[in-house]
Scaffold this motif. Structure first.
Motif, PDB file in Angstrom:
ATOM      1  N   LEU A 339     -92.842 -23.493  24.322  1.00 60.78           N
ATOM      2  CA  LEU A 339     -92.110 -23.687  25.577  1.00 60.78           C
ATOM      3  C   LEU A 339     -91.458 -25.065  25.656  1.00 60.78           C
ATOM      4  CD1 LEU A 339     -94.664 -22.030  28.029  1.00 60.78           C
ATOM      5  CD2 LEU A 339     -92.444 -21.104  27.311  1.00 60.78           C
ATOM      6  N   SER A 340     -91.962 -26.019  24.863  1.00 59.72           N
ATOM      7  CA  SER A 340     -91.433 -27.385  24.900  1.00 59.72           C
ATOM      8  C   SER A 340     -90.231 -27.594  23.980  1.00 59.72           C
ATOM      9  CB  SER A 340     -92.533 -28.388  24.516  1.00 59.72           C
ATOM     10  OG  SER A 340     -93.609 -28.343  25.430  1.00 59.72           O
ATOM     11  N   VAL A 341     -90.022 -26.636  23.047  1.00 63.62           N
ATOM     12  CA  VAL A 341     -88.913 -26.793  22.099  1.00 63.62           C
ATOM     13  C   VAL A 341     -87.576 -26.631  22.824  1.00 63.62           C
ATOM     14  CG1 VAL A 341     -87.786 -25.852  20.045  1.00 63.62           C
ATOM     15  CG2 VAL A 341     -90.278 -26.012  20.141  1.00 63.62           C
ATOM     16  N   LYS A 342     -86.701 -27.575  22.623  1.00 60.19           N
ATOM     17  CA  LYS A 342     -85.395 -27.547  23.275  1.00 60.19           C
ATOM     18  C   LYS A 342     -84.426 -26.664  22.491  1.00 60.19           C
ATOM     19  CE  LYS A 342     -86.010 -32.248  25.060  1.00 60.19           C
ATOM     20  NZ  LYS A 342     -85.507 -33.647  25.034  1.00 60.19           N
ATOM     21  N   ASN A 343     -83.457 -26.158  23.178  1.00 54.99           N
ATOM     22  CA  ASN A 343     -82.351 -25.395  22.581  1.00 54.99           C
ATOM     23  C   ASN A 343     -82.757 -24.036  22.019  1.00 54.99           C
ATOM     24  OD1 ASN A 343     -80.620 -27.628  23.100  1.00 54.99           O
ATOM     25  ND2 ASN A 343     -81.278 -28.582  21.173  1.00 54.99           N
ATOM     26  N   ILE A 344     -83.948 -23.560  22.364  1.00 53.97           N
ATOM     27  CA  ILE A 344     -84.287 -22.170  22.038  1.00 53.97           C
ATOM     28  C   ILE A 344     -84.821 -21.496  23.294  1.00 53.97           C
ATOM     29  CG2 ILE A 344     -84.810 -22.648  19.609  1.00 53.97           C
ATOM     30  CD1 ILE A 344     -87.793 -22.333  20.330  1.00 53.97           C
ATOM     31  N   ASP A 345     -84.494 -20.252  23.432  1.00 47.22           N
ATOM     32  CA  ASP A 345     -84.894 -19.515  24.635  1.00 47.22           C
ATOM     33  C   ASP A 345     -85.803 -18.363  24.232  1.00 47.22           C
ATOM     34  OD1 ASP A 345     -85.109 -18.586  27.205  1.00 47.22           O
ATOM     35  OD2 ASP A 345     -83.220 -17.462  27.145  1.00 47.22           O
ATOM     36  N   ILE A 346     -87.067 -18.702  23.914  1.00 47.06           N
ATOM     37  CA  ILE A 346     -88.039 -17.672  23.585  1.00 47.06           C
ATOM     38  C   ILE A 346     -89.332 -17.931  24.353  1.00 47.06           C
ATOM     39  CG2 ILE A 346     -87.136 -17.221  21.277  1.00 47.06           C
ATOM     40  CD1 ILE A 346     -89.458 -18.888  20.151  1.00 47.06           C
TER      41      ILE A 346
END
Length: 410
Positions: A339-346
């Motif tokens: 959930l903390s990773v930027k630029n991905i919507d998963i």
């Protein structure tokens, strides 16, 4: 070049270390194993890790925290492959942490925990038929009786360790001395679930149990043209009959799979009735009771066939790995990392592992977690095994976030 591309390129380089022209064949305690360790050592040292090869051939890279009484986090997977396997099974879980750690430690300078990356020498059992030898040594469950196991060329494990240049009589020294607070293994999924869901990474809920057996039938070798059919003690037919009956039985049991991976006839000659025949049985379920109950039934099936055909039967268990669940403490950090990773919507996606992993052995001494990375069509143990730099980049970002969050929520 992003981390995903760096990892992908290194995996191509490591994948060139093979004894076969088709796919990747890198067996335990071979010259290919030694060459792979040498390459991994270079990468580990470049990342700032102190490196050693232990007495079972595992390569271990270590970072020691400056903080007193710091907890210890371990990551890793296996460098060995099946015969004619792929480039990513196991190897991803060693190379990815090396690259991510190198990038991360440059930015943060110091960690509040000790960190180890282990490239286990043997997980697949491709050479001696006994799996998880590397991780068994690390957790302290290695059985010295295994030193008598023999490969297809007649080389004993004890001799192979000596030839490799390690002290096989001191394998207990490979056991991790300090308390391990957590173990995380990154691995290709080896199945089609993530691809079907169109998701690059997934969090493993648990791992199935796996038992492996050798079945040996002994009869009487004889001339193929002179012994009447009703007077034969054909060990080969005994094996074949048993294999057919095992498939019939297993097909009736839910949550159970079984595989006959190897069959061997002796003396293995066109015009000789086999006097001895063996096969391996790999049986798996997420429920250990189902495995235990099924093994008893399969043993009865085999014994009835042996008795009816006048054959002797010997059954040896060569590995038992219990099913296990991954720990909530680790999976919650993985969830937050995704959930903390930027630029991905998963969103965090959970799934089970139908394959066995070194994590099952590490479960005996610590909390475990696993992160799966999507592989094309779920193909594994095959030269067609395939993952993308883009998915590796997502996994790299998740792992970076994990290193940031650990061990705050553990």
């Amino acid at each position: 070049m992003n981390l995903g591309e760096i990892v992908f390129n290194k995996l191509q380089e490591l994948g060139k270390i093979t004894s076969s022209e088709e796919g990747v064949t890198r067996f335990f305690l071979t010259k290919e194993h030694k060459k792979a360790n040498k390459l991994l050592k270079t990468w580990m040292e470049d990342a700032g890790l102190k490196v050693k090869v232990d007495n079972v051939g595992n390569i271990v890279g270590e970072y020691r925290s400056a903080f007193e009484n710091a907890p210890t986090l371990v990551m890793g997977s296996h460098q060995d492959t099946v015969k004619n396997g792929g480039k990513y099974d196991g190897a991803l879980g060693i190379v990815l942490p090396i690259v991510v750690f190198k990038d991360f430690i440059k930015k943060v300078k110091t960690l509040p925990y000790n960190f180890k990356i282990i490239g286990f020498g043997d997980e697949e059992g491709g050479r001696f038929g006994t799996i998880y030898l590397g991780s068994k040594a690390v957790v302290g469950t290695f059985d010295y009786e295994l030193l008598n196991e023999i490969d297809d060329d007649g080389v004993r494990l004890k001799e192979a360790l000596e030839n490799f240049g390690v002290e096989g009589n001191k394998i207990e020294e490979s056991k991790i001395k300090e308390k391990v607070d957590g173990y995380l293994e990154v691995h290709i999924e080896q199945g089609p679930v993530l691809e079907d869901a169109n998701i690059p990474v997934g969090i493993v809920k648990g791992i199935v149990g796996c038992h492996i057996y050798n079945f040996t039938f002994e009869g009487m070798a004889g001339h193929a043209g002179t012994v009447p059919m009703d007077l034969r003690k054909d060990a080969g037919v005994g094996v074949c009959s048993t294999v057919v009956e095992i498939e019939k039985y297993v097909s009736t049991v839910d949550d159970l799979v079984a595989t006959i991976g190897k069959i061997d006839f002796s003396p293995y000659s066109i015009n000789v009735i086999p006097g001895k025949a063996t096969f391996t049985l790999d049986i798996r379920s997420s429920n250990d009771e189902i495995i235990i109950d099924s093994i008893q039934k399969i043993k009865k099936i085999a014994q009835n066939i042996a008795t009816r055909r006048g054959l002797k039967l010997d059954i040896q268990n060569i590995n038992k790995a219990s099913s296990c669940n991954c720990d909530e403490s680790i999976t919650k950090i993985l969830e937050k990392s995704i959930l903390s990773v930027k630029n991905i919507d998963i969103n965090p996606f959970y799934l089970y592992s139908g394959a066995g992993h070194d994590a099952q052995e590490l479960k005996k001494i610590t909390n475990i977690g696993m992160l799966f990375v999507r592989c094309k069509e779920g193909i594994s143990h095959n030269p067609k095994e395939s993952i993308t730099p883009e998915d590796i980049e997502v996994a790299s970002n998740v792992l970076t976030e994990f290193l940031k969050l650990y061990p705050n929520n553990n």
